[in-house]
Design an enzyme around this catalytic site. Structure first.
Site, PDB file in Angstrom:
ATOM      1  N   HIS A 160       9.082  -9.012   1.008  1.00 22.36           N
ATOM      2  CA  HIS A 160       9.013  -7.822   0.160  1.00 22.36           C
ATOM      3  C   HIS A 160       9.795  -8.108  -1.125  1.00 22.36           C
ATOM      4  CE1 HIS A 160       7.790  -4.849   3.387  1.00 22.36           C
ATOM      5  NE2 HIS A 160       8.284  -5.807   4.147  1.00 22.36           N
ATOM      6  N   ILE A 199       0.829  -1.213   0.000  1.00 20.65           N
ATOM      7  CA  ILE A 199       0.000   0.000   0.000  1.00 20.65           C
ATOM      8  C   ILE A 199       0.865   1.265   0.000  1.00 20.65           C
ATOM      9  CG2 ILE A 199      -0.233   0.362   2.513  1.00 20.65           C
ATOM     10  CD1 ILE A 199      -3.290   0.592   2.020  1.00 20.65           C
ATOM     11  N   HIS A 238       5.819 -12.143   5.433  1.00 23.66           N
ATOM     12  CA  HIS A 238       5.696 -11.681   4.051  1.00 23.66           C
ATOM     13  C   HIS A 238       7.080 -11.331   3.536  1.00 23.66           C
ATOM     14  CE1 HIS A 238       5.183  -8.373   6.880  1.00 23.66           C
ATOM     15  NE2 HIS A 238       5.861  -7.629   6.019  1.00 23.66           N
TER      16      HIS A 238
HETATM   17  P1  5GP Z   1       6.876  -4.969   7.435  1.00 26.63           P
HETATM   18  O1  5GP Z   1       7.250  -3.600   7.957  1.00 26.63           O
HETATM   19  O2  5GP Z   1       6.032  -5.727   8.465  1.00 26.63           O
HETATM   20  O3  5GP Z   1       8.029  -5.771   6.926  1.00 26.63           O
HETATM   21  O4  5GP Z   1       5.987  -4.714   6.174  1.00 26.63           O
HETATM   22  C1  5GP Z   1       4.624  -4.421   6.218  1.00 26.63           C
HETATM   23  C2  5GP Z   1       4.256  -3.814   4.901  1.00 26.63           C
HETATM   24  O5  5GP Z   1       2.850  -3.887   4.763  1.00 26.63           O
HETATM   25  C3  5GP Z   1       4.642  -2.341   4.774  1.00 26.63           C
HETATM   26  O6  5GP Z   1       5.509  -2.169   3.658  1.00 26.63           O
HETATM   27  C4  5GP Z   1       3.303  -1.627   4.584  1.00 26.63           C
HETATM   28  O7  5GP Z   1       3.375  -0.558   3.652  1.00 26.63           O
HETATM   29  C5  5GP Z   1       2.392  -2.739   4.095  1.00 26.63           C
HETATM   30  N1  5GP Z   1       1.009  -2.573   4.472  1.00 26.63           N
HETATM   31  C6  5GP Z   1       0.528  -2.165   5.677  1.00 26.63           C
HETATM   32  N2  5GP Z   1      -0.819  -2.161   5.660  1.00 26.63           N
HETATM   33  C7  5GP Z   1      -1.191  -2.572   4.420  1.00 26.63           C
HETATM   34  C8  5GP Z   1      -2.469  -2.768   3.796  1.00 26.63           C
HETATM   35  O8  5GP Z   1      -3.541  -2.571   4.374  1.00 26.63           O
HETATM   36  N3  5GP Z   1      -2.456  -3.202   2.509  1.00 26.63           N
HETATM   37  C9  5GP Z   1      -1.300  -3.437   1.820  1.00 26.63           C
HETATM   38  N4  5GP Z   1      -1.415  -3.870   0.549  1.00 26.63           N
HETATM   39  N5  5GP Z   1      -0.075  -3.265   2.382  1.00 26.63           N
HETATM   40  C10 5GP Z   1      -0.032  -2.842   3.660  1.00 26.63           C
END
Ligand code: 5GP
Ligand code: ZN
Length: 117
Positions: free
Chosen positions: A105, A36, A103
């Site tokens: 990236h 997002i 997840h």
């Molecule tokens: P992390 O910081 O946990 O490695 O990555 C989480 C990712 O999820 C972030 O890059 C953030 O932008 C993305 N993200 C958070 N909320 C949402 C959402 O509601 N939808 C989508 N598609 N991505 C999200």
């Protein structure tokens, strides 16, 4: 039981279709969605449908699904037409993990800064 959906998990809700997302690939065990808040022209998140908080816990419980995250990441990159890309797995809040449903990236589509961080 391990891997079961968690009521308070954002990505479990996306997997269940309860929260919308732009889905770019699906398999029986994984889905890939556009981030997002993209940090590169291609920024896709590949995740298992099953809930595991991080990559080591997924790999310990379901190693074939952990491997499938990588093959799916490569399929995403191929579909996006990017030969070189970066895969990031944040493990723990101190490393920047904000969603505790594992997840990968997939980042690419522009020159990425060299180095580890
Ligand atoms: P992390 O910081 O946990 O490695 O990555 C989480 C990712 O999820 C972030 O890059 C953030 O932008 C993305 N993200 C958070 N909320 C949402 C959402 O509601 N939808 C989508 N598609 N991505 C999200
Ligand atoms: Zn989850």
């Amino acid at each position: 039981m391990s891997g079961e959906p968690q009521a308070d998990c954002l990505f479990c809700k996306i997997v269940a279709g309860e929260i919308p997302a732009t889905v770019v690939r699906k398999t029986e065990r994984t889905i890939a969605i556009r981030d997002i808040n993209p940090q590169a022209p291609t920024h896709v998140l590949v995740m298992p449908r099953a809930h595991y908080p991080n990559a080591p816990e997924l790999a310990a419980a379901e190693p074939l699904v952990a491997a499938e995250l990588l093959t799916e990441a490569a399929e995403v990159a191929a579909e996006e037409g990017i030969a070189d890309y970066r895969l990031i797995l944040n493990v723990g809040a101190g490393a920047g993990q904000t969603v505790f449903h594992v997840h990968v990236h997939v980042l690419g589509g522009k020159p990425l800064r060299e180095g580890m961080v």
